[in-house]
Design a protein around this motif. Structure first.
Motif, PDB file in Angstrom:
ATOM      1  N   GLY A   1       0.816  -1.209   0.000  1.00  0.00           N
ATOM      2  CA  GLY A   1       0.000   0.000   0.000  1.00  0.00           C
ATOM      3  C   GLY A   1       0.844   1.251   0.000  1.00  0.00           C
ATOM      4  N   ARG A   2       0.164   2.377   0.158  1.00  0.00           N
ATOM      5  CA  ARG A   2       0.807   3.685   0.213  1.00  0.00           C
ATOM      6  C   ARG A   2       0.390   4.350   1.523  1.00  0.00           C
ATOM      7  NH1 ARG A   2       2.548   7.265  -3.883  1.00  0.00           N
ATOM      8  NH2 ARG A   2       1.566   5.958  -5.483  1.00  0.00           N
TER       9      ARG A   2
ATOM     10  N   ASP B   1      -3.242   3.007   2.725  1.00  0.00           N
ATOM     11  CA  ASP B   1      -4.233   2.657   1.705  1.00  0.00           C
ATOM     12  C   ASP B   1      -3.663   1.536   0.850  1.00  0.00           C
ATOM     13  OD1 ASP B   1      -6.095   4.576   2.473  1.00  0.00           O
ATOM     14  OD2 ASP B   1      -5.166   6.126   1.241  1.00  0.00           O
TER      15      ASP B   1
ATOM     16  N   THR C   1      -2.818  -0.939  -2.177  1.00  0.00           N
ATOM     17  CA  THR C   1      -2.618  -0.771  -3.617  1.00  0.00           C
ATOM     18  C   THR C   1      -2.548  -2.159  -4.257  1.00  0.00           C
ATOM     19  OG1 THR C   1      -0.196  -0.699  -3.333  1.00  0.00           O
ATOM     20  CG2 THR C   1      -1.378   1.416  -3.357  1.00  0.00           C
TER      21      THR C   1
ATOM     22  N   ARG D   1      -8.788  -1.242   0.327  1.00  0.00           N
ATOM     23  CA  ARG D   1      -8.739  -1.541   1.752  1.00  0.00           C
ATOM     24  C   ARG D   1      -7.819  -0.555   2.452  1.00  0.00           C
ATOM     25  NH1 ARG D   1      -8.080  -7.750   3.200  1.00  0.00           N
ATOM     26  NH2 ARG D   1      -8.683  -6.836   5.184  1.00  0.00           N
ATOM     27  N   ARG D   2      -8.064  -0.344   3.726  1.00  0.00           N
ATOM     28  CA  ARG D   2      -7.234   0.559   4.518  1.00  0.00           C
ATOM     29  C   ARG D   2      -6.749  -0.187   5.752  1.00  0.00           C
ATOM     30  NH1 ARG D   2      -9.493   6.422   5.231  1.00  0.00           N
ATOM     31  NH2 ARG D   2      -8.922   6.359   3.013  1.00  0.00           N
ATOM     32  N   TYR D   3      -5.492   0.027   6.090  1.00  0.00           N
ATOM     33  CA  TYR D   3      -4.868  -0.709   7.178  1.00  0.00           C
ATOM     34  C   TYR D   3      -4.251   0.262   8.193  1.00  0.00           C
ATOM     35  CZ  TYR D   3      -4.902  -4.371   3.577  1.00  0.00           C
ATOM     36  OH  TYR D   3      -5.272  -5.249   2.585  1.00  0.00           O
TER      37      TYR D   3
ATOM     38  N   ARG E   1      -6.041  -2.972  -3.183  1.00  0.00           N
ATOM     39  CA  ARG E   1      -6.726  -1.708  -3.482  1.00  0.00           C
ATOM     40  C   ARG E   1      -8.134  -1.698  -2.901  1.00  0.00           C
ATOM     41  NH1 ARG E   1      -6.041   2.368  -7.209  1.00  0.00           N
ATOM     42  NH2 ARG E   1      -7.927   3.438  -7.904  1.00  0.00           N
TER      43      ARG E   1
ATOM     44  N   ARG F   1      -0.921   6.786   4.031  1.00  0.00           N
ATOM     45  CA  ARG F   1      -1.842   7.919   3.974  1.00  0.00           C
ATOM     46  C   ARG F   1      -1.540   8.921   5.089  1.00  0.00           C
ATOM     47  NH1 ARG F   1      -7.056   8.460   1.929  1.00  0.00           N
ATOM     48  NH2 ARG F   1      -8.372  10.015   2.947  1.00  0.00           N
TER      49      ARG F   1
ATOM     50  N   THR G   1      -1.434   4.832   8.846  1.00  0.00           N
ATOM     51  CA  THR G   1      -2.630   4.488   8.080  1.00  0.00           C
ATOM     52  C   THR G   1      -2.195   4.290   6.642  1.00  0.00           C
ATOM     53  OG1 THR G   1      -4.029   5.814   9.542  1.00  0.00           O
ATOM     54  CG2 THR G   1      -4.923   5.253   7.385  1.00  0.00           C
TER      55      THR G   1
END
Length: 216
Positions: free
Chosen positions: A182-183, A195, A197, A203-205, A201, A185, A193
């Protein structure tokens, strides 16, 4: 995600068992949410308590690489609940007790604006554990999950210590956990946090820094 939804539903039922034993005079609703948010909410106009169990929270606590960012982990280790042992089953059982302690805190007048996890809250949470309610709930949760074909792990995991967050910045691409990416945030006080990828894609962790590696 089907597994997490089943377990979240069983956790909601477990909260009702605590309600029947500790606060039967008040009204409690429970619901299963689709995200990580897991909370207790009180509506004084309706005199109504509601506990939401997040399915993504349940999924996170099945992954040792992600569980160290949760308050439940710090409470189990710092206050010696379940002997200080962090496992999937202990985290989920404690999560039920944590949210129900907010109900007891609210009913006793101990919850005030800006004072959520205060001395009154931990007094109730300690009582749930010392009275044996948490241990009994843990056993029932494991049994009920097994009847649904779900085994909640009891192996103790050792979340790594905190790593300086200064090594990470918003926008960094990272990988973490079992094949997750992810990237970043936002950089929080204890976690980042992220997001998702690629295949993650949408989902948020919330990821502790020691579990992330910058990829670009």
């Amino acid at each position: 995600m089907e597994r997490a939804q089943v377990v979240a539903g069983l956790m909601a039922e477990a909260c009702h068992e605590l309600h029947n034993a500790w606060a039967p005079a008040c009204r409690l609703r429970t619901r299963v949410g689709s995200g990580r948010a897991t909370w207790h909410r009180y509506d004084p106009r309706r005199d109504d308590h509601c506990i939401t169990i997040g399915t993504l929270m349940v999924a996170d606590k099945a992954q040792p690489a992600l569980c160290s960012g949760w308050l439940s982990t710090r409470e189990i280790q710092g206050r010696g609940y379940f002997g200080g042992a962090v496992s999937e089953l202990n985290l989920l059982a404690h999560g039920c007790c944590h949210e129900f302690a907010h109900l007891l805190q609210t009913r006793s007048g101990g919850r005030r604006y800006g004072e959520v996890h205060n001395a009154a809250f931990y007094e109730w949470l300690d009582r749930l554990h010392s009275a044996g309610a948490a241990h009994a709930l843990r056993g029932r949760l494991a049994e009920e999950a097994q009847t649904q074909g779900v085994v909640l792990a009891t192996d103790t995991v050792s979340p790594a210590g905190e790593t300086a967050l200064r090594d990470f910045s918003p926008g960094d691409r990272v990988r973490f956990g079992p094949g997750l990416q992810g990237r970043i945030r936002r950089v929080n006080r204890r976690t980042c946090t992220v997001d998702g990828t690629g295949p993650c894609r949408g989902r948020r962790y919330r990821v502790p820094p020691q579990m992330m590696t910058v990829t670009g």
